[in-house]
Design a protein around this motif. Sequence first.
Motif: not given
Length: 123
Positions: A81-86, A104-120
């Motif tokens: 699975f894969y998810a993104e939110f603005d 957020a992304w992963g498979r089964g019980e494993v879910i990873k996530g991170e922020a999408k940052l851009l240089e200001a």
Amino acid sequence: MTTTIDAEIRRCGEAVCARLLDEIEKLGIAPGRLARLPFYDQAEFESSRDPYSGEETLCGHWRDARGHSVGQIKFHGDGSFYAEFDIVLPHPTDPRWFVEGVTAWGRGEVIKGEAKLLEALGE
């Protein structure tokens, strides 16, 4: 059988959404600053065929009040699975960054996530 699959996807989807919300919280962004949050029940779902694998993909979309997409969640036939939110806000504590969104992304019980940052942009 379909009911069991639907229940599994819902459980996974709710966990993925919780991870997206955790990533927003980690950034220090108060939920009240966002007009919309990534709740599973608020996504509009449709099915599509993955052009690469040919497998069925369940795609959910979150939309703002005007109907513009502000995020998506996808459940692939292989169980991933894969998810993104603005977010689209300046970073609340570090002016060097602009927060584009969270993923957020992963498979089964494993879910990873991170922020999408851009240089200001400098002034």
